[in-house]
Design an enzyme around this catalytic site. Structure first.
Site, mmCIF file in Angstrom:
data_model
loop_
_atom_site.group_PDB
_atom_site.id
_atom_site.type_symbol
_atom_site.label_atom_id
_atom_site.label_comp_id
_atom_site.label_asym_id
_atom_site.label_seq_id
_atom_site.Cartn_x
_atom_site.Cartn_y
_atom_site.Cartn_z
ATOM 1 N N ASN A 50 0.985 -1.517 0.077
ATOM 2 C CA ASN A 50 0.267 0.260 0.089
ATOM 3 C C ASN A 50 0.564 1.527 -0.266
ATOM 4 O OD1 ASN A 50 -2.447 -1.453 0.351
ATOM 5 N ND2 ASN A 50 -2.393 -1.886 2.402
ATOM 6 N N HIS A 138 -13.575 -2.448 7.237
ATOM 7 C CA HIS A 138 -12.168 -2.396 7.488
ATOM 8 C C HIS A 138 -12.518 -3.387 9.164
ATOM 9 C CE1 HIS A 138 -8.486 -3.061 9.078
ATOM 10 N NE2 HIS A 138 -8.518 -3.113 7.758
ATOM 11 N N GLU A 180 -15.740 4.388 4.427
ATOM 12 C CA GLU A 180 -14.594 4.567 4.023
ATOM 13 C C GLU A 180 -14.280 5.580 3.129
ATOM 14 O OE1 GLU A 180 -11.867 0.356 3.505
ATOM 15 O OE2 GLU A 180 -13.071 -0.195 5.604
ATOM 16 N N SER A 184 -10.692 -1.067 0.947
ATOM 17 C CA SER A 184 -9.086 -1.387 0.328
ATOM 18 C C SER A 184 -9.693 -2.934 -0.247
ATOM 19 C CB SER A 184 -8.891 -1.456 2.414
ATOM 20 O OG SER A 184 -9.155 -3.106 1.909
ATOM 21 N N ASP A 209 -12.945 6.756 7.565
ATOM 22 C CA ASP A 209 -11.638 5.637 7.721
ATOM 23 C C ASP A 209 -11.248 6.352 6.531
ATOM 24 O OD1 ASP A 209 -8.989 3.495 7.142
ATOM 25 O OD2 ASP A 209 -10.466 2.813 8.481
ATOM 26 N N HIS A 212 -6.670 4.798 2.591
ATOM 27 C CA HIS A 212 -6.212 4.507 1.622
ATOM 28 C C HIS A 212 -6.796 5.664 1.239
ATOM 29 C CE1 HIS A 212 -6.022 0.165 2.415
ATOM 30 N NE2 HIS A 212 -6.672 0.000 2.575
ATOM 31 N N LYS A 241 0.087 3.539 4.312
ATOM 32 C CA LYS A 241 0.133 3.242 3.609
ATOM 33 C C LYS A 241 0.476 4.299 2.993
ATOM 34 C CE LYS A 241 -3.854 0.493 5.246
ATOM 35 N NZ LYS A 241 -3.093 0.058 5.690
HETATM 36 N N1 PMP Z 1 -9.137 1.018 8.273
HETATM 37 C C1 PMP Z 1 -8.843 0.394 7.043
HETATM 38 C C2 PMP Z 1 -9.808 0.640 5.550
HETATM 39 C C3 PMP Z 1 -6.644 -0.327 6.641
HETATM 40 O O1 PMP Z 1 -7.368 -0.455 5.376
HETATM 41 C C4 PMP Z 1 -6.192 -0.496 7.016
HETATM 42 C C5 PMP Z 1 -5.388 -1.844 7.270
HETATM 43 N N2 PMP Z 1 -5.497 -2.770 6.169
HETATM 44 C C6 PMP Z 1 -6.732 -0.070 8.754
HETATM 45 C C7 PMP Z 1 -8.074 0.363 9.184
HETATM 46 C C8 PMP Z 1 -5.172 -0.217 9.458
HETATM 47 O O2 PMP Z 1 -4.749 0.436 9.378
HETATM 48 P P1 PMP Z 1 -3.019 0.092 10.242
HETATM 49 O O3 PMP Z 1 -2.323 -1.121 8.676
HETATM 50 O O4 PMP Z 1 -2.236 1.356 10.269
HETATM 51 O O5 PMP Z 1 -3.674 -0.795 11.101
#
Ligand code: PMP
Length: 386
Positions: A50, A138, A180, A184, A209, A212, A241
């Site tokens: 990412n 997520h 979001e 993702s 959120d 991304h 990311k």
């Molecule tokens: N929210 C989303 C939408 C994600 O894709 C991710 C990571 N995969 C996270 C939160 C978690 O973030 P981190 O990798 O910093 O723990």
């Protein structure tokens, strides 16, 4: 004799995952400069990370991380409310709030931790809180709701008419819409202006959120939260990311951040971020607003890849961003495609259940702004025709 080992309880679950073709293994992989990874003794074009802007290996970040570690130490030795708040944390939070265009911002150890810990803290101050959540949110957002004992009312993925109808249930009490900016695994994005309007009309609050989107979308790469008038009530995102480093943030009002400092267990009882991590965040916050050209390149790469995939008979789903899925259906098909790509010199992860629903297995192609556009043709050829 009865086997009382912990393993005897765990092994059957692992075996069952293996029988479903869903057992996962850790494979050592090293991100290298120039958008490649070293894996199994080979150098592969990286379409899995990412690291959308190539900042994970950028000298501006690695140098400031090293410098701050040498000057200030490897760790801070305590949580923020004890002795773990260094001037550096406050400076970075100040810079972050300016980046996000909010009154205040707060650092967290990771995005997972922020989502899992913030939701229970909010729920405690808002008796009767109801959460309306996108079905594809997520796992960490689900975790936060579960930890808070909140029953989620799920709306169909990105279906704002459905959300609108669910919010019109005539019930009293506070409501939080959680979604979001960029999803993702699908690479599609929320229609934020419309969402913000619906949320406001129903007197609800919005938790966005931006994991991304941070670094990639919005003015100066600050994500989408600042693109609607009045912003959103709570924006979170990660530095892991496009921002190239590690750690996460919550941005919003001063009261929100002060409340979390007083009530959010994941913030209060966890050691503060170390200087090296802060240095990388600080450098990314300086660099990212200047990377307009890279963001435009990333968007162009996404368009070119989707067009080429569609021509080859593939389905890139609803993607409109740097994350481009190739929908394949079965887990075995996705894994076979990953192997074909690997043989052709590309690293792209097969995403299978439980990360995505059964039948929704796919390749997830994550683009990086530095990818040579000439790579797209051989990449799509390696996936194969449908
Ligand atoms: N929210 C989303 C939408 C994600 O894709 C991710 C990571 N995969 C996270 C939160 C978690 O973030 P981190 O990798 O910093 O723990």
């Amino acid at each position: 004799m009865v086997d009382r080992s912990l393993d005897s309880w765990l092994a059957p679950a692992l075996d069952a995952a293996g029988r479903r073709g869903e057992r996962r293994m850790l494979t050592p992989t090293r991100l290298t400069r120039g958008g490649t990874v070293e894996r199994g003794g080979r150098t592969l074009v990286d379409l899995s990370s990412n690291d959308y802007l190539g900042l994970a290996t950028h000298p501006a970040l690695t140098e400031r991380a090293g410098e701050w570690a040498r000057t200030h130490g490897a760790g801070v030795g305590a949580s923020r409310l004890v002795t773990g708040t260094h001037d550096l944390h406050l400076r970075v939070e100040h810079k972050l709030a300016a980046f996000k265009g909010t009154e205040a911002a707060l650092l967290f150890a990771s995005g997972w931790q922020a989502n899992a810990a913030v939701m229970p803290a909010l729920a405690r101050a808002m008796p009767g809180l109801r959460v309306h959540a996108d079905r594809l949110n997520h796992g960490s957002l689900h975790q936060g709701c579960a930890a808070a004992g909140l029953r989620q009312v799920r709306f169909r993925h990105n279906d704002l008419d459905h959300l609108d109808a669910l919010l019109a249930d005539g019930e009293d009490g506070p409501r939080l819409v959680v979604t979001e900016s960029v999803f993702s695994m699908d690479g599609d994005r929320v229609d934020l202006p419309r969402l913000a309007m619906i949320v406001r009309r129903h007197g609800a609050f919005l938790y966005l959120d931006e994991a991304h989107a941070t670094g990639v979308l919005g003015p100066r790469g600050a994500g989408l939260s600042g693109t609607v008038s009045g912003g959103v009530d709570l924006a979170m995102g990660t530095f892991s990311k496009a921002m190239g480093g590690f750690g996460a943030y919550v941005a919003g009002s001063r009261t929100l951040c002060d409340y979390l400092v007083n009530a959010c267990g994941g913030f209060i009882y966890s050691t503060a971020l170390p200087p090296a991590v802060l240095g990388a965040i600080d450098a990314a916050l300086d660099l990212v607003p200047t990377l307009e050209r890279e963001r435009a390149q990333l968007a162009d790469l996404g368009d070119a890849l989707r067009a080429r995939l569609t021509r080859a008979g593939h389905d890139p789903g609803a993607s409109t961003t740097q994350i481009v899925p190739v929908m394949l259906g079965g887990a075995d098909e996705a894994v076979a495609a990953q192997h074909r790509l690997e043989a052709a010199g590309f690293m792209a992860a097969a995403i299978r259940p439980p990360t995505v629903p059964r039948g929704g297995s796919r390749l997830r192609l994550a683009l990086r702004a530095t990818l040579d556009p000439a790579t797209i043709d051989p990449l799509v050829q390696a996936i194969g025709a449908r």
